[in-house]
Structures are given as structure tokens and as C-alpha cells.
Design a protein around this motif. Sequence first.
Motif, PDB file in Angstrom:
ATOM      1  N   ASP A 102       0.830  -1.208   0.000  1.00 16.31           N
ATOM      2  CA  ASP A 102       0.000   0.000   0.000  1.00 16.31           C
ATOM      3  C   ASP A 102       0.863   1.257   0.000  1.00 16.31           C
ATOM      4  O   ASP A 102       0.563   2.222  -0.700  1.00 16.31           O
ATOM      5  N   LYS A 103       1.914   1.240   0.771  1.00 14.65           N
ATOM      6  CA  LYS A 103       2.800   2.402   0.817  1.00 14.65           C
ATOM      7  C   LYS A 103       3.499   2.613  -0.522  1.00 14.65           C
ATOM      8  O   LYS A 103       3.698   3.741  -0.944  1.00 14.65           O
ATOM      9  N   LEU A 104       3.872   1.513  -1.183  1.00 13.82           N
ATOM     10  CA  LEU A 104       4.518   1.646  -2.491  1.00 13.82           C
ATOM     11  C   LEU A 104       3.550   2.189  -3.539  1.00 13.82           C
ATOM     12  O   LEU A 104       3.937   2.970  -4.412  1.00 13.82           O
ATOM     13  N   ILE A 119      12.319   3.881  -2.984  1.00  9.65           N
ATOM     14  CA  ILE A 119      13.637   3.292  -2.736  1.00  9.65           C
ATOM     15  C   ILE A 119      13.939   3.291  -1.244  1.00  9.65           C
ATOM     16  O   ILE A 119      14.414   2.302  -0.692  1.00  9.65           O
ATOM     17  N   GLY A 120      13.655   4.388  -0.575  1.00 12.06           N
ATOM     18  CA  GLY A 120      13.874   4.466   0.871  1.00 12.06           C
ATOM     19  C   GLY A 120      13.026   3.481   1.632  1.00 12.06           C
ATOM     20  O   GLY A 120      13.469   2.887   2.619  1.00 12.06           O
ATOM     21  N   LEU A 121      11.818   3.288   1.199  1.00 10.65           N
ATOM     22  CA  LEU A 121      10.916   2.341   1.850  1.00 10.65           C
ATOM     23  C   LEU A 121      11.429   0.912   1.704  1.00 10.65           C
ATOM     24  O   LEU A 121      11.419   0.137   2.663  1.00 10.65           O
ATOM     25  N   ILE A 122      11.898   0.568   0.516  1.00 13.26           N
ATOM     26  CA  ILE A 122      12.422  -0.782   0.291  1.00 13.26           C
ATOM     27  C   ILE A 122      13.703  -1.010   1.089  1.00 13.26           C
ATOM     28  O   ILE A 122      13.863  -2.042   1.747  1.00 13.26           O
ATOM     29  N   VAL A 127      16.687  -3.294   6.181  1.00 10.13           N
ATOM     30  CA  VAL A 127      17.707  -2.970   7.186  1.00 10.13           C
ATOM     31  C   VAL A 127      17.619  -3.885   8.414  1.00 10.13           C
ATOM     32  O   VAL A 127      18.646  -4.396   8.858  1.00 10.13           O
ATOM     33  N   PRO A 128      16.439  -4.142   8.991  1.00 10.39           N
ATOM     34  CA  PRO A 128      16.402  -5.052  10.151  1.00 10.39           C
ATOM     35  C   PRO A 128      16.920  -6.450   9.816  1.00 10.39           C
ATOM     36  O   PRO A 128      17.631  -7.059  10.621  1.00 10.39           O
TER      37      PRO A 128
END
Length: 58
Positions: A15-17, A27-30, A35-36
Amino acid sequence: MKSLLFLVQAANLEDKLKNAPDDSYQIGLIIGSFVPFIALVAIAYWMYYAAKKRENNP
């Protein structure tokens, strides 16, 4: 339980994408979603390396 949580998180990411204002946000969202996982892999590798080193050094 874990699979249900994964599905809920994946739906939010999709949904955010879809509603992302531009490509840099996507790109930042992906990257932020990976990262975790990368941090956990790095910690696991460090623990493995420390245990291996301790085993070889009596």
C-alpha cells in the motif's frame, strides 16, 4: 502466527509503495524494510565468528 504477521506487513508495504509520492520514497521504503534483516544477519555472523574464534583458541 508468524505467517499472518508477515502477510500484514507485506500488505502495508504494498500500500505504501502504491501511494508513494515519488521514486526516492519507494527506494527508501524498500531499503528501510531490509535494514532489520541485514542487521540480524550481521549480528548472527559476528556471533558465529566469535564462537569459532573461541573454539580455535583454547
